[in-house]
Scaffold this motif. Structure first.
Motif, mmCIF file in Angstrom:
data_model
loop_
_atom_site.group_PDB
_atom_site.id
_atom_site.type_symbol
_atom_site.label_atom_id
_atom_site.label_comp_id
_atom_site.label_asym_id
_atom_site.label_seq_id
_atom_site.Cartn_x
_atom_site.Cartn_y
_atom_site.Cartn_z
ATOM 1 N N ASN A 13 0.942 -1.346 0.011
ATOM 2 C CA ASN A 13 -0.012 -0.081 0.156
ATOM 3 C C ASN A 13 0.691 1.272 -0.077
ATOM 4 O OD1 ASN A 13 -2.717 -0.474 -0.110
ATOM 5 N ND2 ASN A 13 -2.891 -1.377 2.251
ATOM 6 N N GLU A 14 1.976 1.370 0.718
ATOM 7 C CA GLU A 14 2.718 2.264 0.836
ATOM 8 C C GLU A 14 3.474 2.686 -0.531
ATOM 9 O OE1 GLU A 14 6.531 4.034 3.581
ATOM 10 O OE2 GLU A 14 5.640 2.308 3.962
ATOM 11 N N GLY A 17 0.737 3.933 -3.059
ATOM 12 C CA GLY A 17 0.443 5.410 -2.610
ATOM 13 C C GLY A 17 1.539 6.230 -3.155
ATOM 14 N N LYS A 20 1.022 6.483 -6.820
ATOM 15 C CA LYS A 20 0.026 7.594 -7.291
ATOM 16 C C LYS A 20 0.260 8.955 -6.936
ATOM 17 C CE LYS A 20 -4.051 4.404 -6.144
ATOM 18 N NZ LYS A 20 -5.242 4.232 -5.244
ATOM 19 N N GLU A 35 -5.199 10.821 -2.553
ATOM 20 C CA GLU A 35 -5.454 9.584 -2.651
ATOM 21 C C GLU A 35 -4.121 8.662 -2.538
ATOM 22 O OE1 GLU A 35 -7.368 8.029 -6.159
ATOM 23 O OE2 GLU A 35 -9.042 9.270 -5.852
ATOM 24 N N GLN A 39 -3.276 6.221 0.871
ATOM 25 C CA GLN A 39 -2.944 4.943 0.743
ATOM 26 C C GLN A 39 -1.392 4.759 1.362
ATOM 27 O OE1 GLN A 39 -3.619 3.336 -3.128
ATOM 28 N NE2 GLN A 39 -2.968 1.311 -2.416
ATOM 29 N N GLU A 40 -0.593 5.721 1.184
ATOM 30 C CA GLU A 40 0.678 5.555 1.685
ATOM 31 C C GLU A 40 0.636 5.608 3.221
ATOM 32 O OE1 GLU A 40 4.874 8.180 2.229
ATOM 33 O OE2 GLU A 40 3.484 8.939 1.136
ATOM 34 N N LYS A 42 -2.061 4.606 4.974
ATOM 35 C CA LYS A 42 -2.678 3.523 5.418
ATOM 36 C C LYS A 42 -1.471 2.329 5.308
ATOM 37 C CE LYS A 42 -6.079 0.068 3.725
ATOM 38 N NZ LYS A 42 -6.955 -0.230 2.617
#
Length: 71
Positions: A13-14, A17, A20, A35, A39-40, A42
Motif C-alpha cells: 500500500n505504501e 500510494g 499514485k 489518494e 494510501q501511503e 494506510k
C-alpha cells in the motif's frame, strides 16, 4: 490478518500510494496525489500493526516461557 500479512500489505500500500502521488504530480491531479498520500499512510499504519502484533506475541511467548520455568 497475521503480522507478516499486515507488514507485506502495508509495504504494498505504501508503494502504490507513492506511485499514485508521483503520477498525480505528473498529470497535475490533486485528487490522485491525495489518494496516494492516504494510501501511503494506510500502508505505514499496516506495517506498524504488523510490528505491534510481533511484539505482543514475543512478549507473550517470553511470559509463557518464564511461567513454564517456574513449574
Amino acid at each position: 490478518m497475521g503480522s507478516t500479512t499486515d507488514k507485506i500489505t502495508g509495504v504494498a500500500n505504501e508503494a502504490i500510494g507513492n506511485a499514485k502521488q508521483g503520477v498525480g504530480k505528473v498529470i497535475n491531479s490533486d485528487k490522485l496525489q491525495a489518494e496516494g498520500k492516504m494510501q501511503e499512510i494506510k500502508g505505514e499504519a499496516q506495517q506498524v500493526l504488523g510490528k505491534t502484533k510481533d511484539a505482543v506475541k514475543d512478549a507473550a511467548d517470553k511470559a509463557a516461557a518464564e511461567i513454564n520455568k517456574k513449574l
